[in-house]
Design an enzyme around this catalytic site. Structure first.
Site, PDB file in Angstrom:
ATOM      1  N   SER A 152     -46.234  49.572  -0.413  1.00 57.98           N
ATOM      2  CA  SER A 152     -46.338  48.707  -1.589  1.00 57.98           C
ATOM      3  C   SER A 152     -45.439  47.471  -1.559  1.00 57.98           C
ATOM      4  O   SER A 152     -45.888  46.390  -1.969  1.00 57.98           O
ATOM      5  CB  SER A 152     -46.068  49.516  -2.859  1.00 57.98           C
ATOM      6  OG  SER A 152     -47.137  50.387  -3.126  1.00 57.98           O
ATOM      7  N   CYS A 169     -38.913  52.640   2.198  1.00 53.01           N
ATOM      8  CA  CYS A 169     -38.039  53.819   2.250  1.00 53.01           C
ATOM      9  C   CYS A 169     -36.632  53.435   2.673  1.00 53.01           C
ATOM     10  O   CYS A 169     -36.445  52.833   3.730  1.00 53.01           O
ATOM     11  CB  CYS A 169     -38.604  54.842   3.230  1.00 53.01           C
ATOM     12  SG  CYS A 169     -40.276  55.349   2.826  1.00 53.01           S
ATOM     13  N   GLY A 197     -38.255  53.009  -2.645  1.00 52.77           N
ATOM     14  CA  GLY A 197     -37.609  54.254  -3.018  1.00 52.77           C
ATOM     15  C   GLY A 197     -36.383  54.483  -2.158  1.00 52.77           C
ATOM     16  O   GLY A 197     -36.270  53.936  -1.050  1.00 52.77           O
ATOM     17  N   ASN A 375     -35.674  59.713   2.474  1.00 60.41           N
ATOM     18  CA  ASN A 375     -36.221  58.943   1.354  1.00 60.41           C
ATOM     19  C   ASN A 375     -36.816  59.926   0.329  1.00 60.41           C
ATOM     20  O   ASN A 375     -36.822  61.139   0.547  1.00 60.41           O
ATOM     21  CB  ASN A 375     -37.266  57.968   1.877  1.00 60.41           C
ATOM     22  CG  ASN A 375     -38.537  58.665   2.312  1.00 60.41           C
ATOM     23  OD1 ASN A 375     -38.481  59.666   3.025  1.00 60.41           O
ATOM     24  ND2 ASN A 375     -39.680  58.161   1.884  1.00 60.41           N
ATOM     25  N   PRO A 376     -37.334  59.442  -0.811  1.00 58.33           N
ATOM     26  CA  PRO A 376     -37.807  60.362  -1.862  1.00 58.33           C
ATOM     27  C   PRO A 376     -38.884  61.344  -1.428  1.00 58.33           C
ATOM     28  O   PRO A 376     -38.915  62.480  -1.916  1.00 58.33           O
ATOM     29  CB  PRO A 376     -38.321  59.409  -2.954  1.00 58.33           C
ATOM     30  CG  PRO A 376     -37.496  58.191  -2.791  1.00 58.33           C
ATOM     31  CD  PRO A 376     -37.304  58.042  -1.306  1.00 58.33           C
ATOM     32  N   CYS A 377     -39.788  60.936  -0.549  1.00 55.16           N
ATOM     33  CA  CYS A 377     -40.865  61.833  -0.134  1.00 55.16           C
ATOM     34  C   CYS A 377     -40.540  62.614   1.138  1.00 55.16           C
ATOM     35  O   CYS A 377     -41.320  63.464   1.560  1.00 55.16           O
ATOM     36  CB  CYS A 377     -42.159  61.038   0.073  1.00 55.16           C
ATOM     37  SG  CYS A 377     -42.780  60.268  -1.426  1.00 55.16           S
ATOM     38  N   SER A 378     -39.423  62.302   1.757  1.00 57.71           N
ATOM     39  CA  SER A 378     -38.893  63.005   2.934  1.00 57.71           C
ATOM     40  C   SER A 378     -39.717  62.825   4.198  1.00 57.71           C
ATOM     41  O   SER A 378     -39.554  63.592   5.150  1.00 57.71           O
ATOM     42  CB  SER A 378     -38.718  64.504   2.646  1.00 57.71           C
ATOM     43  OG  SER A 378     -37.726  64.701   1.665  1.00 57.71           O
ATOM     44  N   GLU A 379     -40.590  61.824   4.255  1.00 58.48           N
ATOM     45  CA  GLU A 379     -41.244  61.571   5.535  1.00 58.48           C
ATOM     46  C   GLU A 379     -40.380  60.669   6.414  1.00 58.48           C
ATOM     47  O   GLU A 379     -40.651  60.521   7.607  1.00 58.48           O
ATOM     48  CB  GLU A 379     -42.644  60.952   5.348  1.00 58.48           C
ATOM     49  CG  GLU A 379     -42.687  59.468   5.032  1.00 58.48           C
ATOM     50  CD  GLU A 379     -42.580  59.181   3.551  1.00 58.48           C
ATOM     51  OE1 GLU A 379     -43.141  58.158   3.111  1.00 58.48           O
ATOM     52  OE2 GLU A 379     -41.956  59.963   2.829  1.00 58.48           O
TER      53      GLU A 379
END
Length: 495
Positions: A152, A169, A197, A375-379
């Site tokens: 984004s 990220c 994020g 990062n927030p989504c952990s990828e």
């Protein structure tokens, strides 16, 4: 140096490409990259290769009221109404209703593809202007046909300012002093504003059970988390409607670990009581139940080690240790701690678990520093004070009529994406000098794919099947190989 992690949904996989540059890097080839065409033809405008139509982008709320509307927008005919609504409402630049507001997907894609191409030309990525034009057309084709999508912040910011925030990220460090603790809040605010994020491991902050140098006891990381959470809750991501994305992590041996484990579940129960008392139970409703409790703007994760998991299996003790000097603070039953983690996750979904030993065993740059956070989504898991730019390839757009994946086309999509992401690194802005330095040194890129679920269903393959896993593995292998080969080609001309 390969790292693969699951994205924010089960339909995404990202391959992280990182190049560790040093003074011993080989000399660059001054010629730049030569680019051959695959999707496009010399002299043909990629924007003329798709059909366009005028439609309205309308989003209605749960009660039927219109929360967004922009009429007479130009979109490719093949785009769905959902894609139209998302892109127009989230990514079009300019004040709604003003003459400077973007009104065509053509404008949006050219803002992004044109800017990245210009950056590539200015920074010596292409041998000649014709190579830059080829890259531009190929990138525009992929974006127009929904074969590729950037994260984004690229859509939000590229072409709108000279040095935009482009990575989605971030991982931020924090030290055990008030200046650093407050600086983290300021850094996060800038990242949220740009649509990104961020994650941090707060285990470096001394616990509420340890003394301050000037007397008294420390507040502890959970107390500071309340402030971070409240700040995140008032900042809209990218200036849009979505709230900030945030990850908070604490190590399993931190003295405040059990307070951390239970804190979000306790707030969840408060929200239930408020809902029972008549407060609105919807999320992001001002004055509603969840708007009135803490820790609703962050994912929480516990970092566990192999030693801790062995203690759980053996039903043995686990020792928390002081942040200041590492001495043992408390002995706790490891199995009871694990049970509390599971119960809290059952109540509210948090905390999640990050397996610290395995993560660092799989470190892609192990001779640098340890991996403490994600990062927030952990990828994205990498060094503190680093950032990663992401992009995804839409697998269903690379599926042929007979059901096979068009492998050469998919490889070409990987190559153009990696080159575009690499170009973005040097022209982006970063919130701190440390993140800027690490981004320029390590070049973290995340290339992934979307619509894996749709692809497997179209193939008649269950998720939990040997065939499904084989398909996933094959696609990931092709993507990884293509990304690393393109990375090597870029290194040949850039060092």
């Amino acid at each position: 140096m390969e790292g693969i992690g699951s994205g924010s949904s089960v339909n995404g996989v990202h391959t992280s490409v990182r190049k560790n540059r040093s003074e011993s890097s080989p000399a660059t080839d001054p010629r730049g990259r030569r680019m051959e065409r695959y999707f496009t033809t010399t002299g043909e405008d990629p924007y003329q290769q798709v059909e366009w139509e005028i439609r309205s982008a309308i989003i209605s709320g749960e009660g039927g009221e219109r929360v967004f509307e922009q009429k007479d927008v130009e979109v490719p005919t093949g785009w769905s109404q959902l894609a139209t609504n998302v892109v127009v409402s989230k990514y079009f630049r300019g004040t709604l209703g003003s003459p400077t507001r973007e009104r065509s997907v053509r404008q949006l894609i050219e803002r992004v593809a044109g800017t990245i191409t210009r950056w590539g030309m200015e920074n010596g990525y292409f041998e000649a202007e014709a190579d830059g034009q080829t890259f531009h057309d190929e990138l525009a084709y992929l974006l127009l046909n929904q074969k590729l999508a950037f994260n984004s912040p690229v859509w939000f910011n590229v072409g709108a300012e000279p040095h935009p925030q482009c990575s989605a990220c971030f991982i931020n460090s924090v030290d055990d002093n008030m200046e650093s603790i407050l600086q983290l809040a300021a850094t996060e605010a800038r990242l949220f504003k740009g649509g990104s994020g961020t994650g941090s491991n707060l285990s470096s902050v001394r616990s509420s059970k340890e003394p301050l140098s000037g007397g008294g006891t420390a507040s502890g990381p959970v107390s500071f988390m309340r402030g971070y959470d409240a700040f995140a809750g008032v900042i809209k991501s990218g200036g849009k409607t979505r709230r900030a994305a945030k990850m908070v992590i604490l190590n399993i041996d931190h003295p405040d670990i059990m307070e951390f484990v239970r804190c979000k579940a306790q707030e969840e129960r408060k929200a239930w009581a408020l809902i029972d008392a008549g407060y609105d139970g919807s999320f992001n409703v001002p004055g509603g139940a969840y708007d009135s409790v803490s820790f609703q703007n962050a994912n929480h994760s516990v970092r566990v080690t192999d030693d801790f998991m062995k203690a759980v299996e053996a039903r043995g003790p686990w020792y928390t240790r002081a942040v200041i000097d590492g001495h043992v603070m408390e002995s706790l039953p490891a199995a009871d701690m694990w049970k509390d983690v599971c119960e809290a996750a059952w109540v509210c979904g948090d905390p999640g678990i990050q397996f610290d030993t395995t993560i660092n065993d799989w470190h892609t740059c192990p001779n640098t520093a340890r991996i403490n956070a994600s990062n927030p989504c952990s990828e994205y898991m990498f060094l503190d004070d680093s950032a990663c730019n992401l992009a995804s390839l839409n697998l269903m757009t690379f599926r042929k009529e007979n059901g096979d994946i068009d492998v050469p086309s998919f490889i070409r999509g990987c190559e153009i994406s990696i080159l575009a992401q690499e170009i973005v690194v040097d022209s982006s802005s970063y919130p701190t000098p440390a993140i800027k330095a690490n981004s320029h040194a390590y070049r973290p890129l995340g290339l992934g794919y979307a619509n894996l679920g749709a692809l497997l269903m179209a193939q008649g393959l269950p998720y939990d099947s040997a065939g499904g896993r084989a398909m996933c593995g094959a696609v990931t292998a092709v993507m990884t190989g293509a990304a690393y080969r393109e990375s090597a080609r870029i290194a040949e001309v850039k060092g």
